[in-house]
Scaffold this motif. Sequence first.
Motif, mmCIF file in Angstrom:
data_model
loop_
_atom_site.group_PDB
_atom_site.id
_atom_site.type_symbol
_atom_site.label_atom_id
_atom_site.label_comp_id
_atom_site.label_asym_id
_atom_site.label_seq_id
_atom_site.Cartn_x
_atom_site.Cartn_y
_atom_site.Cartn_z
ATOM 1 N N ILE A 80 -6.699 -5.760 -2.067
ATOM 2 C CA ILE A 80 -6.159 -7.115 -1.908
ATOM 3 C C ILE A 80 -7.292 -8.129 -1.812
ATOM 4 O O ILE A 80 -7.286 -9.175 -2.468
ATOM 5 C CB ILE A 80 -5.253 -7.190 -0.666
ATOM 6 N N ALA A 81 -8.296 -7.811 -0.977
ATOM 7 C CA ALA A 81 -9.411 -8.734 -0.784
ATOM 8 C C ALA A 81 -10.212 -8.915 -2.077
ATOM 9 O O ALA A 81 -10.538 -10.045 -2.466
ATOM 10 C CB ALA A 81 -10.320 -8.223 0.331
ATOM 11 N N HIS A 117 3.203 -10.724 5.113
ATOM 12 C CA HIS A 117 2.282 -10.982 3.995
ATOM 13 C C HIS A 117 1.277 -9.822 3.942
ATOM 14 O O HIS A 117 1.665 -8.674 3.831
ATOM 15 C CB HIS A 117 1.601 -12.342 4.141
ATOM 16 N N ASN A 118 -0.015 -10.124 4.076
ATOM 17 C CA ASN A 118 -1.036 -9.076 4.050
ATOM 18 C C ASN A 118 -1.649 -8.837 5.423
ATOM 19 O O ASN A 118 -2.724 -8.239 5.534
ATOM 20 C CB ASN A 118 -2.130 -9.441 3.043
ATOM 21 N N VAL A 119 -0.955 -9.297 6.472
ATOM 22 C CA VAL A 119 -1.414 -9.074 7.847
ATOM 23 C C VAL A 119 -0.725 -7.838 8.399
ATOM 24 O O VAL A 119 0.502 -7.766 8.441
ATOM 25 C CB VAL A 119 -1.106 -10.292 8.742
ATOM 26 N N VAL A 169 -4.677 -13.773 2.963
ATOM 27 C CA VAL A 169 -5.883 -13.031 3.313
ATOM 28 C C VAL A 169 -5.490 -11.752 4.049
ATOM 29 O O VAL A 169 -4.712 -11.806 5.015
ATOM 30 C CB VAL A 169 -6.818 -13.879 4.196
ATOM 31 N N PRO A 170 -5.981 -10.592 3.627
ATOM 32 C CA PRO A 170 -5.634 -9.353 4.328
ATOM 33 C C PRO A 170 -6.281 -9.306 5.707
ATOM 34 O O PRO A 170 -7.445 -9.693 5.873
ATOM 35 C CB PRO A 170 -6.170 -8.255 3.412
ATOM 36 N N MET A 171 -5.514 -8.834 6.675
ATOM 37 C CA MET A 171 -5.999 -8.706 8.046
ATOM 38 C C MET A 171 -5.478 -7.402 8.629
ATOM 39 O O MET A 171 -4.355 -6.987 8.335
ATOM 40 C CB MET A 171 -5.519 -9.871 8.920
ATOM 41 N N LEU A 220 -10.627 -8.505 10.662
ATOM 42 C CA LEU A 220 -10.265 -7.355 11.476
ATOM 43 C C LEU A 220 -10.379 -7.683 12.952
ATOM 44 O O LEU A 220 -11.191 -8.503 13.366
ATOM 45 C CB LEU A 220 -11.174 -6.156 11.165
ATOM 46 N N GLY A 221 -9.554 -7.011 13.757
ATOM 47 C CA GLY A 221 -9.626 -7.134 15.204
ATOM 48 C C GLY A 221 -9.214 -5.828 15.844
ATOM 49 O O GLY A 221 -8.473 -5.047 15.249
#
Length: 246
Positions: free
Chosen positions: A211-212, A186-188, A92-94, A61-62
């Motif tokens: 997802i994670a 993707h998952n971002v 990777v989910p973000m 996360l950001g």
Amino acid sequence: MSAAHKGEVHLVHLYPREMSIYGDLGNTRCLAARLRWHGYEPVVHGHHPGERWPAQAHLVLGGGGQDSGQVRVQDDLDRQADRLRELAADGVPMLMICGMYQLFGEAFITVEGRRLPGLGVLDVTTTGNRTRMIGPVVLDTDFGTVVGYENHSGSTVLGPGQQPFGSVLHGEGNNGQDRTEGARTHNVVGSYLHGPILPANPRLADGLLEIAARRVTGEFVPGELDDRIADEAHQRQVVRLTGRRR
């Protein structure tokens, strides 16, 4: 079922001191809480400039930050760039909000015309301007209706073929013109929505967690959560701003 039986999920929050000025740290706290409620064990890593990258990163996360904050993290972000690109490509989910959304794009062009390169994870280009886009937002997304609050002067344009995070039902979105908001590859997920966004949108929070968890343990076994208050607040904003009812 105990948390240990379902497994650990490692959350990495990028630059929580420099890039979390509009409550975006609440997204990390929301995910950690919901993981515990679902029966998983959250392990939260705050990654600061100059520190070693955590051994495990299952969800990243950001948040948003001022220009000065972006400058302070730029060198470290450059050092972590290849790793973040690899994690993104691997699925990777973000969730990147506002300033970090911009830094995950192709470039940010300042008001003076200076071009600052981004990570290129998302095919978006942002141009600074002197007019801010501020106010409540309602989106239609793959995670359902999403609500939040935008406050940004950057105007973002999607590259050819870049999927938006959502379409704008109310608010300005990426640029106030094309009715797109954020971007997803993707998952971002990149977005301008503060609030923080996740406590107000349980379906989005659980979508990222699922997802994670599936990547870590092979499945997602949700607990029985009471989201009635969050759902009511969410629905009130949707109805007030758009007139839509589920």
